[in-house]
Motif scaffolding. Structure first.
Motif, PDB file in Angstrom:
ATOM      1  N   ILE A  32       7.546  12.109   6.086  1.00  0.00           N
ATOM      2  CA  ILE A  32       7.799  11.026   5.132  1.00  0.00           C
ATOM      3  C   ILE A  32       9.200  11.159   4.578  1.00  0.00           C
ATOM      4  N   LYS A  33       9.999  10.098   4.734  1.00  0.00           N
ATOM      5  CA  LYS A  33      11.309  10.065   4.070  1.00  0.00           C
ATOM      6  C   LYS A  33      11.121   9.416   2.706  1.00  0.00           C
ATOM      7  N   TYR A  34      11.442  10.177   1.675  1.00  0.00           N
ATOM      8  CA  TYR A  34      11.209   9.773   0.285  1.00  0.00           C
ATOM      9  C   TYR A  34      12.537   9.382  -0.345  1.00  0.00           C
ATOM     10  N   GLY A  35      12.626   8.126  -0.798  1.00  0.00           N
ATOM     11  CA  GLY A  35      13.872   7.669  -1.408  1.00  0.00           C
ATOM     12  C   GLY A  35      13.670   6.362  -2.139  1.00  0.00           C
ATOM     13  N   GLY A  36      14.782   5.788  -2.618  1.00  0.00           N
ATOM     14  CA  GLY A  36      14.729   4.496  -3.288  1.00  0.00           C
ATOM     15  C   GLY A  36      14.068   4.561  -4.652  1.00  0.00           C
ATOM     16  N   ASN A  37      13.470   3.431  -5.063  1.00  0.00           N
ATOM     17  CA  ASN A  37      12.839   3.315  -6.382  1.00  0.00           C
ATOM     18  C   ASN A  37      11.754   4.352  -6.609  1.00  0.00           C
ATOM     19  N   ALA A  38      11.086   4.764  -5.528  1.00  0.00           N
ATOM     20  CA  ALA A  38       9.996   5.731  -5.644  1.00  0.00           C
ATOM     21  C   ALA A  38      10.480   7.063  -6.206  1.00  0.00           C
ATOM     22  N   MET A  39      11.806   7.307  -6.150  1.00  0.00           N
ATOM     23  CA  MET A  39      12.355   8.555  -6.676  1.00  0.00           C
ATOM     24  C   MET A  39      12.846   8.417  -8.108  1.00  0.00           C
ATOM     25  N   VAL A  40      12.815   7.197  -8.664  1.00  0.00           N
ATOM     26  CA  VAL A  40      13.400   6.942  -9.977  1.00  0.00           C
ATOM     27  C   VAL A  40      12.333   6.616 -11.019  1.00  0.00           C
ATOM     28  N   GLU A  42       9.034   6.776 -13.020  1.00  0.00           N
ATOM     29  CA  GLU A  42       8.156   7.922 -13.307  1.00  0.00           C
ATOM     30  C   GLU A  42       6.746   7.724 -12.749  1.00  0.00           C
ATOM     31  N   THR A  43       6.212   6.506 -12.875  1.00  0.00           N
ATOM     32  CA  THR A  43       4.871   6.227 -12.349  1.00  0.00           C
ATOM     33  C   THR A  43       4.837   6.364 -10.837  1.00  0.00           C
ATOM     34  N   LEU A  44       5.881   5.852 -10.175  1.00  0.00           N
ATOM     35  CA  LEU A  44       5.942   5.927  -8.709  1.00  0.00           C
ATOM     36  C   LEU A  44       6.130   7.366  -8.238  1.00  0.00           C
ATOM     37  N   LYS A  45       6.925   8.154  -8.985  1.00  0.00           N
ATOM     38  CA  LYS A  45       7.123   9.566  -8.619  1.00  0.00           C
ATOM     39  C   LYS A  45       5.803  10.326  -8.677  1.00  0.00           C
ATOM     40  N   SER A  46       5.068  10.117  -9.739  1.00  0.00           N
ATOM     41  CA  SER A  46       3.777  10.784  -9.883  1.00  0.00           C
ATOM     42  C   SER A  46       2.799  10.325  -8.804  1.00  0.00           C
ATOM     43  N   GLY A  47       2.792   9.018  -8.533  1.00  0.00           N
ATOM     44  CA  GLY A  47       1.907   8.473  -7.502  1.00  0.00           C
ATOM     45  C   GLY A  47       2.224   9.020  -6.126  1.00  0.00           C
ATOM     46  N   ASN A 114       8.010  20.482  -7.954  1.00  0.00           N
ATOM     47  CA  ASN A 114       7.276  20.648  -9.209  1.00  0.00           C
ATOM     48  C   ASN A 114       6.200  19.574  -9.380  1.00  0.00           C
ATOM     49  N   LEU A 115       6.516  18.327  -9.016  1.00  0.00           N
ATOM     50  CA  LEU A 115       5.546  17.233  -9.128  1.00  0.00           C
ATOM     51  C   LEU A 115       4.338  17.470  -8.219  1.00  0.00           C
ATOM     52  N   ILE A 116       4.618  17.879  -6.979  1.00  0.00           N
ATOM     53  CA  ILE A 116       3.521  18.138  -6.037  1.00  0.00           C
ATOM     54  C   ILE A 116       2.657  19.301  -6.539  1.00  0.00           C
ATOM     55  N   THR A 117       3.306  20.345  -7.031  1.00  0.00           N
ATOM     56  CA  THR A 117       2.573  21.497  -7.561  1.00  0.00           C
ATOM     57  C   THR A 117       1.730  21.103  -8.775  1.00  0.00           C
ATOM     58  N   HIS A 118       2.310  20.262  -9.629  1.00  0.00           N
ATOM     59  CA  HIS A 118       1.609  19.809 -10.836  1.00  0.00           C
ATOM     60  C   HIS A 118       0.307  19.084 -10.490  1.00  0.00           C
ATOM     61  N   HIS A 119       0.303  18.377  -9.353  1.00  0.00           N
ATOM     62  CA  HIS A 119      -0.878  17.613  -8.954  1.00  0.00           C
ATOM     63  C   HIS A 119      -1.800  18.398  -8.009  1.00  0.00           C
ATOM     64  N   GLY A 120      -1.563  19.701  -7.893  1.00  0.00           N
ATOM     65  CA  GLY A 120      -2.509  20.552  -7.178  1.00  0.00           C
ATOM     66  C   GLY A 120      -2.120  20.946  -5.771  1.00  0.00           C
ATOM     67  N   GLY A 121      -0.912  20.566  -5.336  1.00  0.00           N
ATOM     68  CA  GLY A 121      -0.453  20.956  -4.007  1.00  0.00           C
ATOM     69  C   GLY A 121       0.353  22.241  -4.040  1.00  0.00           C
ATOM     70  N   ILE A 273       8.024   1.118   4.824  1.00  0.00           N
ATOM     71  CA  ILE A 273       7.114   0.598   3.800  1.00  0.00           C
ATOM     72  C   ILE A 273       7.812   0.448   2.449  1.00  0.00           C
ATOM     73  N   ASP A 274       7.169  -0.315   1.588  1.00  0.00           N
ATOM     74  CA  ASP A 274       7.715  -0.648   0.272  1.00  0.00           C
ATOM     75  C   ASP A 274       7.414   0.473  -0.723  1.00  0.00           C
ATOM     76  N   GLY A 275       8.422   1.285  -1.016  1.00  0.00           N
ATOM     77  CA  GLY A 275       8.243   2.396  -1.939  1.00  0.00           C
ATOM     78  C   GLY A 275       8.112   1.964  -3.385  1.00  0.00           C
ATOM     79  N   ARG A 276       8.280   0.664  -3.656  1.00  0.00           N
ATOM     80  CA  ARG A 276       8.138   0.161  -5.031  1.00  0.00           C
ATOM     81  C   ARG A 276       6.681  -0.033  -5.418  1.00  0.00           C
ATOM     82  N   LEU A 277       5.783   0.072  -4.431  1.00  0.00           N
ATOM     83  CA  LEU A 277       4.356  -0.093  -4.699  1.00  0.00           C
ATOM     84  C   LEU A 277       3.717   1.281  -4.920  1.00  0.00           C
TER      85      LEU A 277
END
Length: 298
Positions: A32-40, A42-47, A114-121, A273-277
């Protein structure tokens, strides 16, 4: 408060629809290439982090490659250094490269871990310099001009392209039940660091890992036709025709080129895919309709 019968029916439908996809992709690798709005946002980052943990828990092996262009630009502005671009690529002198390594390999990479670890990964962050993961070569830009007899060669500094990938460190992490999170920094034969486009790194990584899928998160709903409607279920010949008639152009061309290279090299499918969703990765993987453009070899 319990679910209404209609809500319960909808939840059950979603879970039932996901089951065959979970069975099909269990034990497979997805880059998975992670970028765009999904990185900015907060809700999308957590999701996104929760999506990655969910994939791992159901037996899929996610490998994350991330960008960080906006974050680099913000830090350069703070230290009073202007960002310059040539054909969409950041001109990267030695001082800028120090900032790139600090942001990509440090701030951004560790935030994702840190986010992935926070959610149990269990995530491990690394750059292409770790374990000699990404060997790079300097990117040379040639620009044709009618006034010149030969193409103009433009030096944009520490910007590279992938020469080779030694995925043994990634295989070791995946085998140890970890989630690799990779910053797109490579190292040249001369030991110099190079900033590499994250889409290209993700594509090459998918090829070397013989991944089932390559997923590119973007700030658009996917590949659109000239009327603005979403295109999906495309074969490589369809994509070539769309490039030829000008439907695919501009900033989408490098992403499409990366996706085509991956599927032509054995990756089963590429998704834009649309990282804004929120939870876009799970929706694309585990539902019949998905939320973006699917490209596969025919």
């Amino acid at each position: 408060m319990s679910l209404t019968s209609e809500s319960a029916k909808n939840v059950a439908q979603v879970l039932a629809e996901a089951l065959p996809y979970i069975q099909r992709f269990r034990g497979k690798t997805v880059v998975i290439k992670y970028g765009g709005n999904a990185m900015v946002d907060e809700t999308l980052k957590s999701g996104f982090a929760r999506d990655i943990v969910m994939m791992k828990l159901v037996g899929i092996n996610p490998v994350v490659v991330h960008g960080g262009g906006p974050q680099i630009g913000i830090l350069l502005e703070k230290i009073g250094k202007e960002s310059r671009f040539v054909e969409g690529m950041r001109v990267t002198d030695s001082e800028t490269m120090d900032v790139v390594e600090m942001v990509l390999g440090g701030l951004v990479n560790k935030e994702i871990v840190n986010l992935i670890t926070h959610h149990g990964g269990r995530a491990v962050g690394l750059t292409g310099k770790d374990g000699d993961l990404i060997r790079a070569r300097k990117l040379i830009i040639k620009r044709d001009s009618p006034e010149l007899d030969a193409p103009e060669i433009i030096d944009i500094g520490h910007v590279g392209e992938v020469e080779s990938i030694d995925a043994s460190v990634v295989d070791m992490l995946v085998g140890g039940d970890f989630i690799p999170v990779i910053a797109p920094i490579g190292v040249g034969e001369d030991g110099r660091s190079y900033n590499i486009n994250a889409d290209l790194v993700a594509g090459h990584m998918a090829e070397v890992l013989k991944a089932e899928k390559l997923i590119l998160l973007t700030n658009t709903s996917g590949l659109l036709d000239k009327q603005g409607d979403l295109l999906t279920g495309l074969g490589t010949e369809d994509v070539a025709a769309l490039i030829k008639d000008g439907t695919i152009h501009g900033g989408m061309l490098p992403k499409i080129g990366c996706a085509l290279s991956a599927v032509n090299s054995g990756v089963k499918a590429a998704h834009i895919i649309d990282g804004r969703l929120e939870h876009a990765v799970l929706v694309e993987l585990f539902t019949d309709e998905g939320v973006g453009t699917l490209i596969r070899a025919r």
